[in-house]
Structures are given as structure tokens and as C-alpha cells.
Design a protein around this motif. Structure first.
Motif, PDB file in Angstrom:
ATOM      1  N   ALA A   1      25.156  45.083  32.761  1.00 20.35           N
ATOM      2  CA  ALA A   1      25.019  46.348  33.329  1.00 20.35           C
ATOM      3  C   ALA A   1      23.577  46.594  33.550  1.00 20.35           C
ATOM      4  N   ALA A   2      23.129  47.320  34.774  1.00 24.11           N
ATOM      5  CA  ALA A   2      21.672  47.806  34.958  1.00 24.11           C
ATOM      6  C   ALA A   2      21.333  48.680  34.042  1.00 24.11           C
ATOM      7  N   PRO A   3      20.023  48.974  33.731  1.00 26.07           N
ATOM      8  CA  PRO A   3      19.758  50.013  32.541  1.00 26.07           C
ATOM      9  C   PRO A   3      20.102  51.389  33.170  1.00 26.07           C
ATOM     10  N   ASP A   4      20.057  51.830  34.342  1.00 22.24           N
ATOM     11  CA  ASP A   4      20.562  53.054  34.883  1.00 22.24           C
ATOM     12  C   ASP A   4      22.025  53.287  34.797  1.00 22.24           C
ATOM     13  N   ALA A   5      22.828  52.313  34.590  1.00 18.29           N
ATOM     14  CA  ALA A   5      24.138  52.593  34.548  1.00 18.29           C
ATOM     15  C   ALA A   5      24.566  53.071  33.002  1.00 18.29           C
ATOM     16  N   LEU A   6      23.713  52.707  32.108  1.00 19.57           N
ATOM     17  CA  LEU A   6      24.189  53.136  30.603  1.00 19.57           C
ATOM     18  C   LEU A   6      24.650  54.421  30.426  1.00 19.57           C
ATOM     19  N   PRO A   7      23.796  55.401  31.016  1.00 23.95           N
ATOM     20  CA  PRO A   7      24.103  56.731  30.606  1.00 23.95           C
ATOM     21  C   PRO A   7      25.588  57.341  31.022  1.00 23.95           C
ATOM     22  N   ALA A   8      25.935  56.911  32.025  1.00 27.02           N
ATOM     23  CA  ALA A   8      27.310  57.066  32.769  1.00 27.02           C
ATOM     24  C   ALA A   8      28.327  56.273  32.160  1.00 27.02           C
ATOM     25  N   LEU A   9      27.943  55.039  31.643  1.00 29.49           N
ATOM     26  CA  LEU A   9      28.895  54.199  31.248  1.00 29.49           C
ATOM     27  C   LEU A   9      29.901  54.688  29.856  1.00 29.49           C
ATOM     28  N   GLU A  10      29.112  55.108  28.976  1.00 31.94           N
ATOM     29  CA  GLU A  10      29.708  55.441  27.749  1.00 31.94           C
ATOM     30  C   GLU A  10      30.980  56.737  27.840  1.00 31.94           C
ATOM     31  N   PRO A  11      30.279  57.712  28.516  1.00 31.42           N
ATOM     32  CA  PRO A  11      31.581  58.748  28.530  1.00 31.42           C
ATOM     33  C   PRO A  11      32.545  58.283  29.611  1.00 31.42           C
ATOM     34  N   LEU A  12      32.102  57.612  30.645  1.00 39.80           N
ATOM     35  CA  LEU A  12      33.099  57.205  31.655  1.00 39.80           C
ATOM     36  C   LEU A  12      34.134  55.994  30.844  1.00 39.80           C
ATOM     37  N   LEU A  13      33.728  55.318  30.246  1.00 41.98           N
ATOM     38  CA  LEU A  13      34.601  54.447  29.502  1.00 41.98           C
ATOM     39  C   LEU A  13      35.581  55.092  28.101  1.00 41.98           C
ATOM     40  N   ALA A  14      34.819  55.916  27.714  1.00 38.23           N
ATOM     41  CA  ALA A  14      35.698  56.744  26.547  1.00 38.23           C
ATOM     42  C   ALA A  14      36.736  57.645  27.136  1.00 38.23           C
ATOM     43  N   ALA A  15      36.465  58.191  28.451  1.00 37.28           N
ATOM     44  CA  ALA A  15      37.760  58.783  29.149  1.00 37.28           C
ATOM     45  C   ALA A  15      38.619  57.793  29.624  1.00 37.28           C
ATOM     46  N   MET A  16      38.641  56.560  29.417  1.00 39.72           N
ATOM     47  CA  MET A  16      39.432  55.592  30.002  1.00 39.72           C
ATOM     48  C   MET A  16      40.229  55.170  28.877  1.00 39.72           C
TER      49      MET A  16
END
Length: 435
Positions: free
Chosen positions: A270-285
Motif C-alpha cells: 500500500a502507498a504511505p497515504d493509504a495507511l491512516p485509513a487502512l487500519e480502521p477500515l480493516l478493523a471494521a471488516m
């Protein structure tokens, strides 16, 4: 120019990784060249091609030998022409990023030379560290980057080829993108590639991310959902828990190493700017972030060497009783995934890759298959087809049977134009024998 006539080196250079297939192994394990020629200049390639044409000698092309289908195995003996010595970058356009490099260039070396210019290859196999550019064009199709860029045969990737013909007086041709298309993924059967012109991408400092899921349903939902987000991804792979537990962990030694799999494992670049959104998004999944590290400078096993056909490599190192299949799954994917799993149980372990196919996001399946004999494998493939999957059979010899299953008239026409005596890699292009 070096000649090899006998010994272990002759045997090594007459092989690739066809041992992945228990069907191909007995067909190919005893096939040997009478002579291996290592070329380092285009003029040497022309000398070899001309000699073979004048004397009617079969000629098989070889890059690094990282293919899995016997692409560089000399079915009819004769000469194997090793092109790994043609390894120079000829040109990089600083404005467009268009690259021209010789066929024997290793992909990892190309990446290193592109990096100071802020560029990177769009698509690479998981064997990037050892695969050659010409071999990837002749025998590859996609890999890292396919979630973003699709496949090598999609228009816009391959922009041109330099080709030596197999004739008594070989020609050196410069083909544009349209004329190059029939030589793309043709196993080196219809032209000797000596240089490749292709598009590159702006470099991104990719981050390696590992997510574990306790639920397979949630993991599949995640790999289907992520490509539809605004997150910039370059790799997206899902491994069933029984596969993930057998694979090494990415990263180096010490506290930075990724922990062993605890469930089904999602691997991302993933690109660095994707990281802030990835963790909460995947946690919700329903996912749990277990490891993240930059790809550049990371020690140990790179994450990209846990996906695509490296997954099969690692599983076979653990237990050589495993083989694999390649398929494009139907949409929706879940009914086919469940039906195949219900029929085959633990003899089929799922490995999924997110890809872009004709502009649409799809899931490719590279399942690990316990070898139970040829009849069981054929039954499994037929069930997959009946469920709507498109099979790319890795247990066959010819370009057509391992791909779309139909003869490509343009590939045959290119062979007639550039190899009129049919000496290049004989036995690999079914359309040539049926013309």
C-alpha cells in the motif's frame, strides 16, 4: 559467446520450474539441448539464428528459467540460446518514463536503475529478483501491480520489441506496439526478443501490510472491497489459514518480524497515504493489523515473495505433494469458492489475488491442490469451469492450452513471418502444427 556441450550446466540450462506440475514433470525431465549458447550481443544472436536456420536445428530461447510451464525446455533438443548476457539499459525517457532495455536484464536490476529517476516497473512477477525482462514478456502475464495495472497483454504496457528472425540471413527488426502484441506471452515461439520497450510508473515507497482474519467470509469481503476504495494498492493477496501458517513471515529478525499467522492472512502493498485509513477500515471488516513495514530497506523475506507463484514455491518446499491451478473466478466469487471447498476439502487450499481484468476488478485464484492423480485434477478443473471459473491450465505444454484455449491467428502469422521454418521452440505453439 560461450558454448556448453555437456555436464550439469547443460542440464540446468535445459530446465525451468516445470516440477511444479506432476503432469509436466515426466514429459519434460529428460529433455536436453545438444548445445547451449550464451550470447552477450545482438550480433551473436544473429549468428546463432542464422546457423540454426541454415542447418535446420531447433532453437529454444532462455532467460532466467523462472517459468513454470516448460517454456524454455527444448522439446526437440537442438540449441538453447541463453540471452541473460544481453543486459544493458539502452534508454529511459526522462519525460515519459518509457524504458528500452535488453531482454536479459533482471527485473530487480531494472528497478534499481529506475529508482534514481523516480520510476518503477508497473508489473513484476514474485520472482522479480531473478526473472529477466524478455522472459517475463515471453512467458509471463502479470503479478505484483496487477491489482492496479492489469496484465502485460493489456494495451499500453508493451510499446515495442527488437526481434531477430530465424532465417539463413536473420533480420533485426524494430516492432511497434501493434506488431509486438503477437509475441507477448508466446513462450518465445515466434521471434527472438533482444530488447523491449515498455511503459513504467512513478515510483511509490510501498508499505508492506499484514492483516489477519478469524473469519474467511470477512477476509473474502475485504479483498473484494479494498480495490474499490480510493486507496493506492500495488498488491493484494489472501491466503487461507492452512496456507498462511506454512509460509515464512515477512520482515527481518528481532522485534520487527511479522508474527506467525493467526487465521486467514491478507497481504498488501500500500502507498504511505493509504495507511491512516487502512487500519480502521480493516478493523471494521473484522481484520487485525499484525505487521507493517516499508518495503525499501526491509530485511528478511519480502512480502511480495509470499504471493503469486512464490506461494506455491513455499508450499512445495514444505511438502512437494502440492501442486496448483490458475483461474479467474466468476462473480460473485463466494458460491464457487464454497462449492469447490465442499467437494475437495483440505485437498484444495485457497490463495486469491486481486487483479484488474479488462478494466474491472476481479479475483484470480491460484489454489494449492493436493496431488491425487491426473483424473482428480481433471475433475477439479471441470467442476471449476462448470461453476463459471476461467482456467489458465499450468499443466499443459502449449501457449493456447495454457491460456485462452483457442488458436491466435496473429501468433501463427508472426511465426510465419519471423520463423518461417518453424524452428523456434517447436511444440509450444499448437496453432503452428494445425495451420
Amino acid at each position: 559467446m560461450a558454448l556448453i556441450r555437456t555436464g550439469p550446466e547443460l542440464e540446468r540450462l535445459s530446465r525451468d520450474f516445470f516440477s511444479y506440475s506432476p503432469v509436466l514433470t515426466p514429459l519434460l525431465q529428460d529433455r536436453l539441448a545438444q548445445l547451449v549458447v550464451k550470447a552477450s550481443r545482438t550480433e551473436q544472436v544473429r549468428l546463432v539464428a542464422g546457423a540454426c536456420a541454415r542447418h535446420g536445428v531447433p532453437l529454444t530461447l532462455r532467460g532466467s528459467g523462472t517459468g513454470n510451464y516448460g517454456q524454455c525446455v527444448p522439446l526437440a533438443g537442438g540449441v538453447v540460446l541463453d540471452l541473460s548476457g544481453l543486459n544493458q539499459v539502452r534508454q529511459l525517457d526522462p519525460l515519459t518514463g518509457v524504458l528500452t532495455a535488453e531482454a536479459g536484464c533482471l527485473l530487480a536490476d531494472l528497478e534499481q536503475q529506475l529508482a534514481p529517476h523516480g520510476r518503477e516497473l508497473r508489473l513484476t512477477p514474485s520472482t522479480r529478483r531473478s526473472a529477466s525482462l524478455g522472459g517475463f514478456i515471453a512467458g509471463g502475464s502479470g503479478g505484483i501491480g496487477s491489482v492496479r495495472w492489469g496484465f502485460l497483454r493489456d494495451p499500453g504496457h508493451l510499446l515495442g520489441l527488437e526481434v531477430v528472425t530465424v532465417e539463413p540471413e536473420p533480420r533485426l527488426l524494430q516492432l511497434d506496439a501493434s506488431a509486438s502484441a503477437p509475441l507477448n506471452h508466446a513462450y518465445g515461439s515466434n521471434g527472438i526478443l533482444t530488447a523491449v520497450t515498455m511503459a513504467t510508473a512513478a515510483a511509490v515507497p510501498w508499505q508492506q501490510v499484514v492483516i489477519d482474519f478469524s473469519s474467511w467470509t470477512a477476509a473474502v469481503a475485504a479483498i473484494r472491497t479494498l480495490p474499490a476504495t480510493a486507496l493506492l494498492l500495488n498488491g493484494l493477496c489472501l491466503l487461507e489459514d492452512a496456507v498462511a501458517r506454512r509460509l515464512p513471515c515477512p520482515g527481518g529478525h528481532g522485534p520487527a518480524i511479522c508474527p506467525p499467522a493467526d487465521g486467514h492472512r491478507l497481504l498488501l502493498l500500500a502507498a504511505p497515504d493509504a495507511l491512516p485509513a487502512l487500519e480502521p477500515l480493516l478493523a471494521a471488516m473484522g481484520g487485525r493489523l499484525v505487521w507493517q513495514a516499508p518495503e525499501q530497506g526491509s530485511r528478511g523475506v519480502p512480502l511480495r515473495e509470499l504471493c503469486w507463484n512464490h506461494t506455491t514455491l513455499h508450499m512445495r518446499a514444505h511438502d512437494p505433494g502440492w501442486t496448483y491451478l490458475q483461474m479467474l473466478l466468476p462473480q460473485p466469487e463466494t458460491p464457487a469458492l464454497e462449492a469447490l471447498k465442499q467437494r475437495w476439502g483440505d485437498d484444495l487450499l485457497w490463495h486469491l489475488e486481486a487483479v484488474r481484468q479488462q478494466g474491472c476488478q476481479r479475483l484470480a485464484g491460484l489454489p494449492l491442490v493436493r496431488w491425487r492423480g491426473r483424473e482428480a485434477l481433471l475433475e477439479l478443473m471441470e467442476q471449476a469451469r462448470q461453476l463459471g471459473a476461467f482456467l489458465f491450465n499450468p499443466h499443459v505444454l502449449t501457449v493456447e492450452d495454457g491460456g485462452l484455449g483457442v488458436i491466435d491467428a496473429d501468433q501463427v502469422a508472426a511465426k510465419q513471418a519471423y520463423d518461417p521454418a518453424g524452428l523456434l521452440n517447436p511444440g509450444k505453439l499448437r496453432g503452428w502444427g494445425e495451420r
